[in-house]
Structures are given as C-alpha cells and as structure tokens.
Design a protein around this motif. Structure first.
Motif, PDB file in Angstrom:
ATOM      1  N   MET A  59       1.041  -1.311   0.057  1.00 46.72           N
ATOM      2  CA  MET A  59       0.034   0.098   0.138  1.00 46.72           C
ATOM      3  C   MET A  59       0.840   1.130   0.069  1.00 46.72           C
ATOM      4  O   MET A  59       1.685   1.460   0.887  1.00 46.72           O
ATOM      5  CB  MET A  59      -0.848   0.005   1.291  1.00 46.72           C
ATOM      6  CG  MET A  59      -1.910   0.945   1.363  1.00 46.72           C
ATOM      7  SD  MET A  59      -2.993   1.035   2.761  1.00 46.72           S
ATOM      8  CE  MET A  59      -2.926  -0.505   3.624  1.00 46.72           C
ATOM      9  N   GLU A  60       0.732   2.007  -1.246  1.00 46.49           N
ATOM     10  CA  GLU A  60       1.868   3.157  -1.069  1.00 46.49           C
ATOM     11  C   GLU A  60       1.103   4.324  -0.181  1.00 46.49           C
ATOM     12  O   GLU A  60      -0.059   4.405   0.460  1.00 46.49           O
ATOM     13  CB  GLU A  60       1.383   3.916  -2.599  1.00 46.49           C
ATOM     14  CG  GLU A  60       2.032   3.030  -3.433  1.00 46.49           C
ATOM     15  CD  GLU A  60       2.222   3.822  -4.847  1.00 46.49           C
ATOM     16  OE1 GLU A  60       2.703   5.020  -4.921  1.00 46.49           O
ATOM     17  OE2 GLU A  60       1.856   3.249  -5.795  1.00 46.49           O
ATOM     18  N   PRO A  61       1.926   5.129   0.454  1.00 44.11           N
ATOM     19  CA  PRO A  61       1.539   6.228   1.227  1.00 44.11           C
ATOM     20  C   PRO A  61       0.941   7.322   0.324  1.00 44.11           C
ATOM     21  O   PRO A  61       0.784   7.397  -0.817  1.00 44.11           O
ATOM     22  CB  PRO A  61       3.124   6.775   1.854  1.00 44.11           C
ATOM     23  CG  PRO A  61       3.743   6.247   0.914  1.00 44.11           C
ATOM     24  CD  PRO A  61       3.419   5.087   0.326  1.00 44.11           C
ATOM     25  N   LEU A  62      -0.013   7.845   1.208  1.00 42.89           N
ATOM     26  CA  LEU A  62      -1.032   8.874   0.857  1.00 42.89           C
ATOM     27  C   LEU A  62      -0.126  10.228   1.057  1.00 42.89           C
ATOM     28  O   LEU A  62       0.449  10.600   2.093  1.00 42.89           O
ATOM     29  CB  LEU A  62      -2.465   8.941   1.297  1.00 42.89           C
ATOM     30  CG  LEU A  62      -3.188   7.587   1.045  1.00 42.89           C
ATOM     31  CD1 LEU A  62      -4.405   7.601   1.781  1.00 42.89           C
ATOM     32  CD2 LEU A  62      -3.330   7.224  -0.427  1.00 42.89           C
TER      33      LEU A  62
ATOM     34  N   LEU B  81      -5.876   7.666  -6.599  1.00 44.67           N
ATOM     35  CA  LEU B  81      -6.207   6.998  -5.478  1.00 44.67           C
ATOM     36  C   LEU B  81      -6.649   5.389  -5.853  1.00 44.67           C
ATOM     37  O   LEU B  81      -6.083   4.353  -5.375  1.00 44.67           O
ATOM     38  CB  LEU B  81      -7.301   7.319  -4.711  1.00 44.67           C
ATOM     39  CG  LEU B  81      -6.866   8.475  -3.647  1.00 44.67           C
ATOM     40  CD1 LEU B  81      -8.090   9.441  -3.237  1.00 44.67           C
ATOM     41  CD2 LEU B  81      -6.028   8.247  -2.643  1.00 44.67           C
ATOM     42  N   GLU B  82      -7.278   5.346  -6.954  1.00 42.99           N
ATOM     43  CA  GLU B  82      -7.663   4.029  -7.521  1.00 42.99           C
ATOM     44  C   GLU B  82      -6.437   3.177  -7.972  1.00 42.99           C
ATOM     45  O   GLU B  82      -6.000   2.065  -7.801  1.00 42.99           O
ATOM     46  CB  GLU B  82      -8.372   4.244  -8.504  1.00 42.99           C
ATOM     47  CG  GLU B  82      -9.299   2.870  -9.238  1.00 42.99           C
ATOM     48  CD  GLU B  82     -10.195   2.789 -10.280  1.00 42.99           C
ATOM     49  OE1 GLU B  82     -11.013   2.351 -10.364  1.00 42.99           O
ATOM     50  OE2 GLU B  82     -10.064   4.240 -11.040  1.00 42.99           O
ATOM     51  N   LYS B  83      -5.415   3.784  -8.613  1.00 41.88           N
ATOM     52  CA  LYS B  83      -4.000   3.341  -8.818  1.00 41.88           C
ATOM     53  C   LYS B  83      -3.266   2.900  -7.998  1.00 41.88           C
ATOM     54  O   LYS B  83      -2.687   1.577  -7.981  1.00 41.88           O
ATOM     55  CB  LYS B  83      -3.295   4.438  -9.847  1.00 41.88           C
ATOM     56  CG  LYS B  83      -1.957   3.852 -10.563  1.00 41.88           C
ATOM     57  CD  LYS B  83      -1.472   5.024 -11.316  1.00 41.88           C
ATOM     58  CE  LYS B  83       0.006   4.480 -11.886  1.00 41.88           C
ATOM     59  NZ  LYS B  83       0.805   5.395 -12.336  1.00 41.88           N
ATOM     60  N   LYS B  84      -3.552   3.591  -6.889  1.00 40.75           N
ATOM     61  CA  LYS B  84      -2.571   3.113  -5.782  1.00 40.75           C
ATOM     62  C   LYS B  84      -3.145   2.024  -4.706  1.00 40.75           C
ATOM     63  O   LYS B  84      -2.729   1.650  -3.800  1.00 40.75           O
ATOM     64  CB  LYS B  84      -2.422   4.437  -4.689  1.00 40.75           C
ATOM     65  CG  LYS B  84      -1.534   5.353  -5.033  1.00 40.75           C
ATOM     66  CD  LYS B  84      -1.282   6.567  -4.208  1.00 40.75           C
ATOM     67  CE  LYS B  84      -0.159   7.517  -4.387  1.00 40.75           C
ATOM     68  NZ  LYS B  84       0.146   8.705  -3.414  1.00 40.75           N
ATOM     69  N   GLY B  85      -4.353   1.745  -5.461  1.00 42.93           N
ATOM     70  CA  GLY B  85      -5.029   0.419  -4.534  1.00 42.93           C
ATOM     71  C   GLY B  85      -5.991   0.821  -3.631  1.00 42.93           C
ATOM     72  O   GLY B  85      -6.408   0.064  -2.965  1.00 42.93           O
TER      73      GLY B  85
ATOM     74  N   LYS C 160      -1.857   0.779   9.358  1.00 42.91           N
ATOM     75  CA  LYS C 160      -0.514   0.809   8.670  1.00 42.91           C
ATOM     76  C   LYS C 160       0.166   2.077   8.942  1.00 42.91           C
ATOM     77  O   LYS C 160       1.259   2.071   9.293  1.00 42.91           O
ATOM     78  CB  LYS C 160      -1.009   0.462   7.212  1.00 42.91           C
ATOM     79  CG  LYS C 160       0.340   0.574   6.397  1.00 42.91           C
ATOM     80  CD  LYS C 160       0.159   0.696   4.841  1.00 42.91           C
ATOM     81  CE  LYS C 160       1.296   0.764   4.033  1.00 42.91           C
ATOM     82  NZ  LYS C 160       2.348   1.871   4.378  1.00 42.91           N
ATOM     83  N   SER C 161      -0.749   3.210   9.122  1.00 46.45           N
ATOM     84  CA  SER C 161       0.080   4.399   9.198  1.00 46.45           C
ATOM     85  C   SER C 161       0.427   4.520  10.581  1.00 46.45           C
ATOM     86  O   SER C 161       1.657   5.082  10.876  1.00 46.45           O
ATOM     87  CB  SER C 161      -1.011   5.763   9.261  1.00 46.45           C
ATOM     88  OG  SER C 161      -1.544   5.623   7.858  1.00 46.45           O
TER      89      SER C 161
END
Length: 124
Positions: A1-4, A47-51, A76-77
C-alpha cells in the motif's frame, strides 16, 4: 500500500464517510477552496491506481468506493509512524504524548486501566 499525500488522505476521509460517491459528490463534501473538477477526478484516479479505491461504471460515469478501510489505513500508518519516528517503542510514543500533548491524569489512569484489562486477558 503506497503512502498517501495530505490531499489524498483528505479525499479518503470523504470516501470513508460517504462509503461511495461520484466525483461531484466528493467535490461537494470538500472545504473551500474546492479544487477544479478535473484535478479532483485525476486525484481520485490516482487513489484508484494506488489501490485505495475501485469503481462501478454506469454508462460513462464512475462511482468510486474505498477498498481499504479506515481501520486498515490507520493501523498501517500508525505502525509506520511507530517504526520510523519512535524506534518501534510504545513507551516512546506515550512519553511523547505526555511531554508534548499534555496527557491528563484522567487519561493516564484510563490508559493504566486499559493496560491492566489487556494483561488480564492474556492470563489463563
């Protein structure tokens, strides 16, 4: 999961609150100054691309919905924060909270009670 990014987190807060929505729905929930519609649509696609989001298609319109829960993201954060800023130590987190955020005596007592309750769960 990529960070936001901060802006992406703000969008996810809206999605978690609404549970699903079209770009226009999300735009209506954002505070002023609102981003341009096209910018928001691009951010949602990211956001969709990042899952974090998926969508249902109705003709040529997409209704987006979160596929990562707020609880999953929070966990996770926090684990990342704990590892990267507090050397993986809950003691360091609590020490920081007491020193920097002025944790009250009542909150400390509530934390002690919570710890005791969890210790008792582990005992046979």
């Amino acid at each position: 999961m990529e960070p936001l990014t901060h802006n992406e987190e703000q969008l996810m807060q809206v999605f978690w609150s609404l549970e699903k929505g079209f770009v226009r729905d999300i735009l209506n929930e954002l505070p002023e100054p609102k981003p341009p519609y096209t910018t928001l649509a691009s951010n949602i696609k990211q956001l969709e691309k990042k899952g974090y989001l998926d969508h249902k298609t109705y003709g040529n319109i997409h209704e987006y919905f979160p596929i990562i829960s707020q609880e999953q993201y929070r966990s996770k954060s926090f684990n990342s924060l704990l590892k990267n800023y507090f050397d993986g130590s809950i003691k360091n987190v609590l020490s920081f909270m007491v020193k920097e955020k002025g944790v009250s005596e009542k909150e400390i007592e509530e934390l002690k009670k919570l710890i005791e309750e969890n210790e008792n769960k582990d005992m046979p």
